[in-house]
Design a protein around this motif. Sequence first.
Motif, PDB file in Angstrom:
ATOM      1  N   ASP A 367      10.684  15.797  19.340  1.00  0.00           N
ATOM      2  CA  ASP A 367      11.641  14.771  18.919  1.00  0.00           C
ATOM      3  C   ASP A 367      11.320  14.233  17.532  1.00  0.00           C
ATOM      4  O   ASP A 367      12.223  13.883  16.762  1.00  0.00           O
ATOM      5  N   GLY A 368      10.018  14.158  17.209  1.00  0.00           N
ATOM      6  CA  GLY A 368       9.628  13.642  15.900  1.00  0.00           C
ATOM      7  C   GLY A 368      10.189  14.486  14.768  1.00  0.00           C
ATOM      8  O   GLY A 368      10.546  13.971  13.712  1.00  0.00           O
ATOM      9  N   LEU A 369      10.285  15.796  15.004  1.00  0.00           N
ATOM     10  CA  LEU A 369      10.827  16.671  13.982  1.00  0.00           C
ATOM     11  C   LEU A 369      12.354  16.649  13.988  1.00  0.00           C
ATOM     12  O   LEU A 369      12.988  16.789  12.939  1.00  0.00           O
ATOM     13  N   LYS A 370      12.931  16.436  15.169  1.00  0.00           N
ATOM     14  CA  LYS A 370      14.397  16.354  15.258  1.00  0.00           C
ATOM     15  C   LYS A 370      14.929  15.184  14.442  1.00  0.00           C
ATOM     16  O   LYS A 370      15.987  15.290  13.803  1.00  0.00           O
ATOM     17  N   SER A 390      21.008  23.877  19.311  1.00  0.00           N
ATOM     18  CA  SER A 390      22.085  22.955  18.943  1.00  0.00           C
ATOM     19  C   SER A 390      21.778  21.525  19.374  1.00  0.00           C
ATOM     20  O   SER A 390      22.400  20.573  18.899  1.00  0.00           O
ATOM     21  N   GLU A 391      20.796  21.343  20.279  1.00  0.00           N
ATOM     22  CA  GLU A 391      20.426  20.012  20.742  1.00  0.00           C
ATOM     23  C   GLU A 391      19.104  19.532  20.147  1.00  0.00           C
ATOM     24  O   GLU A 391      18.903  18.328  19.955  1.00  0.00           O
ATOM     25  N   GLU A 412      24.129  27.401  20.555  1.00  0.00           N
ATOM     26  CA  GLU A 412      25.121  27.807  19.568  1.00  0.00           C
ATOM     27  C   GLU A 412      24.711  27.376  18.157  1.00  0.00           C
ATOM     28  O   GLU A 412      23.893  26.473  17.980  1.00  0.00           O
ATOM     29  N   VAL A 413      25.271  28.046  17.191  1.00  0.00           N
ATOM     30  CA  VAL A 413      25.061  27.645  15.796  1.00  0.00           C
ATOM     31  C   VAL A 413      25.672  26.257  15.615  1.00  0.00           C
ATOM     32  O   VAL A 413      26.855  26.053  15.869  1.00  0.00           O
ATOM     33  N   SER A 414      24.845  25.301  15.198  1.00  0.00           N
ATOM     34  CA  SER A 414      25.294  23.910  15.142  1.00  0.00           C
ATOM     35  C   SER A 414      26.255  23.679  13.987  1.00  0.00           C
ATOM     36  O   SER A 414      26.017  24.125  12.861  1.00  0.00           O
TER      37      SER A 414
END
Length: 790
Positions: A367-370, A390-391, A412-414
Amino acid sequence: EALAILKWKASLQSQNHSVLLSWNISNNPDTKTSPCAWFGIHCNHADSVTKINLTGYGVKGMLHSFPFSSLPNLAELDLSTNELYGIIPPQISQLSKLTYLDLSSNQFAGQIPPEIGHLIHLQTLHLGENQLNGSIPQEIGQLKFVTDLALYSNKLNGSIPASLGKLSRLVSLILFDNSLSGSIPPELGNLRNLVEVYLDTNRLTGPIPSTFGNLRKLSVLNMFNNSLSGSIPSDLYHNNLSGLIPTSFGDLRHLTLAHLYGNQLSGPIPEEIGNLNSLVDLQLSDNQLNGSIPTSLGSLSNLGILHLRDNQLSGSIPNEIGNLTKLTMLELDHNNLTGNLPQGICRGGSLENFTAANNQLTGPIPDGLKNCTSLKRLRLERNQLGGNISEDLGVYPNLNFIDLSDNEFYGEVSSNWGLCKSLESLSVARNNLSGIIPAEIGNSRQIQRLNLSSNHLVGVILKEISKLTSLLYLDLNGNQLSGSVPLELGLMSKILYLDLSANQLSNSIPETIGNLSMSFYLNLSINQFSQRIPIHVGKLTRLIQLDLSHNMLSGEIPVEFQSLQSLEALNLSHNNLSDEIPTSLEKLRGLYTVDISYNELQGPISNCQAFLNASVQELGGNKGLCGNARGLPPCTPFSKKGHNNNKTFLVVMFSILSVSCLLISSIALLFAFKKRKKDADEGRQSNASDEIFFSFSPFNGRKLFEEIIRATKDFDAQYCFGKGGYGNVYKAELSSGDVVAVKKFHLLHTSEMADQRQFLNEVMALVETRHRTIEVLWFLLLCRSFLFSR
């Protein structure tokens, strides 16, 4: 003093320079002349000159007339960044009270005068960026009050004098970019006040003195671009240093920068490195370090740059890395790291560059990188990372490079990537992505490289992709894309590399493909393209590799291919291409490999070297190719030429053979009639060699042809005894003992053989072989009939 200074001014080439206009004597004899009001000159209370500062004013000239002996109280002389040249006069030693001397960034040449050692009050000596040569004089070691010594960017050679070790007050030693050689004197380790040392870009050899461990105040130590060996203290990248990083390295508490990359250091990173609390930049890349990343690195609270890539580090990335809240660059790629990415990797919100590619990392994106919106560059390719792409990835407004290839991501490709307005490179190749390519990807107008290959993407290639007008590299191969290639693809005129292979694309190749004039690589293989190859491909004159294989393309190979002068590899195999190979392909001098197998091609192959060197597999599976390549029969006058197919060839041959049988029968009856008039005994004594050569039954054209080829050694020039407008005449001695004349015709069009009289005259002229005129004539007319029938 004023008169002496004016004498020097008179020697300058720039004496009329605006800054020197104030240097003049008053015309009023009652006015005392004083230089203290002149530009760049400062005096003491007794009106004696103590400082001259003309830095950066374009003063041009020499110092041979400088009033060294006339300025007894001069303490500071700054003539830096001018156009002064010549030598530094030894008379400079007469400035006995000088504490500051800066002659840097001029054009002084010659040697540093040893007399400079007499300036015993000197605290700053700057002679950098000149053309000084020779060795550094030992006498500089007498300047016991000097704190700042800069002799960089000259042509100094020889060794570093050990006498520099006597400069006990020295804080800064700058000797980089010279030709200094030999070993570093251990006496430099006595300079305990040293804060910065620049010895890089010289020719120094040998070990780093162990006495450097005494330099406790050292903040910067640059020794790169030398030939040093042995063990080390600090910033020593691109040398041949080997062995362990000593644990005493951790005692350099004031060290702010340590570059040790590009050496042969081995062993573990010592835990003591966590004691370097002042460290801002630590680079240990491109060595042979092993073991785990020490958790003590988490104590380096000021660290902004950490490079550990290209080593043999193993184990997991310690969670303590998350404590480095000032970290902007973290490079861990090309190691043997395992486990998950740490959760707090972007806790400080300042991480811009994170690379951990080419490891064995597993698990999802933390999550830190997201949520790391500061990211500009992210490289995690060639790991075993997974999760829904994608999430697990967020929106990165500053992102310009991301590579997640060769992992186990799915989803999927975001469409969020379309929000990355600064994105220049996106690669998620060789994962398990599905779904369609979102139209929003067309909003990333700055993108130059897009690689979505080897996934499970479906749907069509949207015309919105043509908005990527900066695109240089597009790879969509190995998916399940279908439909037509959009005409708008031709708008991406800057593209260099295009790979749409191994999909389910169909219909024709768009003519707009010819607009991609910058392309050097084009691969449309393993699809379902049909119809003809567009002639516009011939406009791609910079192509090096062209692959259209494994499609359903038909028609001819375009003659426009002759324009592809840069082409090195051509693959047109496994299509339905027909007719002949254009002779114009002989112009492709750079063509190295070619594969035209499994088509409907016929006739002679091109004399292009690539065709001649092609293997049987690269030419096989066609209908009737001939030529000098391996595995192909040689071309003959009967070889297929023109635009008829094999069916036409067979029909003509069948008709010719039928007519020939009738003609041979007629000839046989004619000779039978003649023989009745001859004496019966003469008939019985007829030699077998007098039999009509062309009247034996059944007629074996192949056998005759092979016999002629053997007898003339494939129409060798030594057997040629006559030349005509339609061909050359060769003498052939057959196995029967008969000697016959054989005419090999030039390959002419029908229109070029309109004059039948000339043709027959040449035929009659060559027939001189034992009463065979009628037989040979009929045979040659038969051949001509075959030529006309084509």
